[in-house]
Design a protein around this motif. Structure first.
Motif, short mmCIF file in Angstrom:
data_model
loop_
_atom_site.label_atom_id
_atom_site.label_comp_id
_atom_site.label_asym_id
_atom_site.label_seq_id
_atom_site.Cartn_x
_atom_site.Cartn_y
_atom_site.Cartn_z
N ARG A 224 175.37 48.42 4.71
CA ARG A 224 174.53 49.52 5.20
C ARG A 224 174.50 50.68 4.22
O ARG A 224 173.54 51.44 4.18
CB ARG A 224 175.09 50.03 6.53
N SER A 225 175.57 50.82 3.45
CA SER A 225 175.66 51.93 2.52
C SER A 225 174.94 51.68 1.21
O SER A 225 174.81 52.59 0.38
CB SER A 225 177.15 52.24 2.24
N GLY A 226 174.47 50.45 1.00
CA GLY A 226 173.72 50.15 -0.21
C GLY A 226 172.35 50.80 -0.21
O GLY A 226 171.89 51.33 0.81
N LEU A 227 171.68 50.77 -1.34
CA LEU A 227 170.34 51.35 -1.46
C LEU A 227 169.37 50.71 -0.48
O LEU A 227 169.46 49.51 -0.20
CB LEU A 227 169.81 51.16 -2.88
N ASP A 228 168.42 51.50 0.02
CA ASP A 228 167.45 50.93 0.96
C ASP A 228 166.24 50.32 0.24
O ASP A 228 165.52 49.52 0.82
CB ASP A 228 167.01 51.94 2.00
N TYR A 229 165.99 50.68 -0.96
CA TYR A 229 164.91 50.12 -1.80
C TYR A 229 163.52 50.29 -1.18
O TYR A 229 162.54 49.84 -1.76
CB TYR A 229 165.13 48.62 -2.06
N GLY A 230 163.42 50.89 0.00
CA GLY A 230 162.13 51.08 0.64
C GLY A 230 161.49 49.80 1.13
O GLY A 230 160.27 49.72 1.24
N ILE A 231 162.30 48.78 1.49
CA ILE A 231 161.75 47.47 1.86
C ILE A 231 162.16 47.01 3.26
O ILE A 231 161.90 45.87 3.63
CB ILE A 231 162.20 46.40 0.84
N LYS A 232 162.83 47.85 4.04
CA LYS A 232 163.33 47.46 5.36
C LYS A 232 164.30 46.29 5.24
O LYS A 232 164.26 45.34 6.04
CB LYS A 232 162.17 47.11 6.31
N GLY A 233 165.14 46.37 4.22
CA GLY A 233 166.14 45.34 3.98
C GLY A 233 167.50 45.77 4.47
O GLY A 233 167.64 46.67 5.30
N PRO A 234 168.57 45.13 3.96
CA PRO A 234 169.91 45.37 4.50
C PRO A 234 170.52 46.72 4.16
O PRO A 234 171.42 47.18 4.86
CB PRO A 234 170.74 44.23 3.90
#
Length: 506
Positions: A224-234
């Motif tokens: 959850r703490s990883g980058l969101d990348y703007g893709i609605k991913g993990p």
């Protein structure tokens, strides 16, 4: 646990016959439920059958994580293989069987967990022992969280289904935001860590423990703490590294596990982690259990998933099913330092069959040729370690590098402990990219590489650079961040038109 879980599959297969592929959450009929959930052993069998839904999990990590990553250059060498589109970032993989399997089998496991939980709520008094009743709830919620976390990392948004529902109702349940799916997962894992035992004895060894739940919950916080990348991913870009570190320290401080640093009688300490005669060793926090020689067949298939059939034939053995080679990337091969014992244990370089020499390398990490099944390639007698103590230690180092309480000296000590076992000299002032490279070699062919790249934020730089140098056959598509997650299976879009929208980029 192997015998307990797998000896009950035959009887439970009828119980769960209503669970079809895809997201058809049709429940067991009331009549069938009434006949089955009558005594304590019935509930135990049903939970065991839920564990059995983990059977394909290792293969999935090899096909969707390892193959997607820079560890393999798995372009076609004759004929189109299912893994080629995974490795080469094809846009048209919504009907790929590996993608479809990841969705359907995880939801099958969720269906089983939901059914057990519903029946405990409805008729759990027949279990008798309140402690056992709570434990079975905790095991089922651990497994449900496990399946949902696997789904979330592959697909991002997925439907939240908390109970076994009719197919018509399932057809109305839309995908939930990633944050909501995480909340559901965390709730299950918090219950699990509070109510699972610290360890088991006898035939129950191998079930999910309190520390397995803590380890999975720590990884959830880190992901959850990883980058969101703007893709609605993990990744959600949260700062929960401290939450994860607390859980990891509890596992470390429990004294239940240990870093395997002494060799067995005929193998290095590293090789001994994966030995067929050393299952359940001190490294194992949680593993997928298998048993061979049963009917129906309930052994493992993952040992040969990345191994070409001609290598087995070159040794006078029968083909297994790996078909043609999925070569280890040159980039990974070059990353190993001289004398790193993990390279030769994990990777086979070259062999000759029918007068033809294969010079490319492939992963053989899980293959003990003396243990090859004589009658069925689906029946390998080895467990798959989902999370091991070395991973717990290296996750701790990762959290500290992201700002959780700790020192650079602690990070260096963890990394150098791992390097020493691999036969390498110590290093100092380890950075996050260096840690990820150490993880790459330590966990090669264990299915973690793609997840590590995504969580660390390195995927957007590492993968394009890797494609530019590795793709000598010019078979791979350009990487874009939408490919961090996979497409919703086409079968789901077709059956429920308008209910789901496809992930961007596919």
């Amino acid at each position: 646990m192997k015998k307990i879980i797998f000896s009950t599959i035959i009887s439970c297969s009828l119980l769960f016959a209503a669970c079809e592929k895809e997201l058809d959450q049709a429940p067991i009929s009331d009549a069938s439920s009434a006949r089955f959930y009558e005594k304590q052993s019935d509930f135990l069998q049903a939970v065991n059958a839920t564990y059995a839904s983990l059977r394909a999990y290792p293969d999935r990590q090899l096909n969707l994580s390892e193959t997607r990553s820079d560890n393999l250059y798995a372009v076609s060498d004759g004929g189109v293989r299912d893994w080629e589109g995974i490795n080469s970032f094809h846009r048209t993989i919504a009907s790929n069987p590996y993608v479809t399997e990841a969705w359907s089998e995880n939801f099958n496991g969720i269906f089983k967990a939901n059914t057990v939980l519903d029946q405990i709520e409805k008729n759990g008094t027949v279990i008798g022992d309140q402690n056992l009743r709570t434990r079975l709830q905790a095991e089922s919620r651990f497994l449900r969280a496990f399946f949902y976390f696997d789904l979330l990392r592959w697909f991002g948004e997925v439907p939240i289904i908390e109970h076994a529902v009719l197919a018509d109702e399932a057809n109305t349940i839309a995908r939930s935001p990633v944050a909501d799916v995480y909340s559901f997962i965390i709730s299950d894992l918090q219950f699990a860590q509070e109510n699972l035992p610290e360890e088991y004895t006898g035939g129950d060894k191998g079930r999910a423990t309190r520390y397995a739940a803590k380890g999975l919950l720590a990884l959830v916080h880190m992901t959850r703490s990883g980058l969101d990348y703007g893709i609605k991913g993990p990744g959600l870009g949260l700062n929960e590294w401290g939450n994860a570190l607390t859980l990891l320290n509890e596992i470390i401080g429990s004294g239940k596990y240990g870093f395997l640093s002494t060799a067995g009688t005929s193998s290095s300490a590293y090789a001994n982690i994966f030995s067929y005669t050393n299952e359940g060793n001190s490294e194992v926090v949680f593993d997928v259990q298998y048993i061979n020689g049963s009917n129906p067949v309930l052994g493992a298939t993952f040992p040969w998933v990345l191994v070409p059939d001609t290598w087995f034939q070159s040794l006078g053995k029968t083909t297994q099913g790996g078909l043609t080679i999925r070569p280890v990337s040159n980039d990974l091969l070059k990353s190993y330092e001289a004398n790193d014992i993990r390279r030769n244990f994990s990777i086979q370089t070259g062999y000759t069959f029918n007068g033809s020499t294969e010079t490319r390398s492939f992963f053989k990490k899980y293959v003990d040729i003396t243990k090859l099944p004589t009658n069925n390639r689906l029946d390998w007698p080895i467990n798959f370690i989902v999370q091991r103590y070395t991973d717990i230690l290296m996750m701790k180092a990762e959290c500290i590098l992201h700002g959780a309480p700790g020192t650079q000296a602690e990070v260096d000590a963890i990394v150098n402990q791992v390097r020493q076992r691999a036969g390498l000299a110590p290093i100092a002032n380890v950075t996050l990219p260096q840690l990820m490279e150490e993880r790459r070699k330590e966990f090669a062919a264990e299915g973690s590489r793609w997840h590590d790249l995504v969580r660390s934020g390195l995927v957007e730089t590492k993968i394009p650079a890797w494609i530019a140098t590795e793709d000598v056959q010019k078979q791979m598509q350009a990487f874009v961040k939408n490919y961090i997650i996979y497409p919703v299976p086409q079968s789901q879009l077709d059956v429920r038109q308008g209910l789901y929208s496809q992930n961007l980029g596919y």
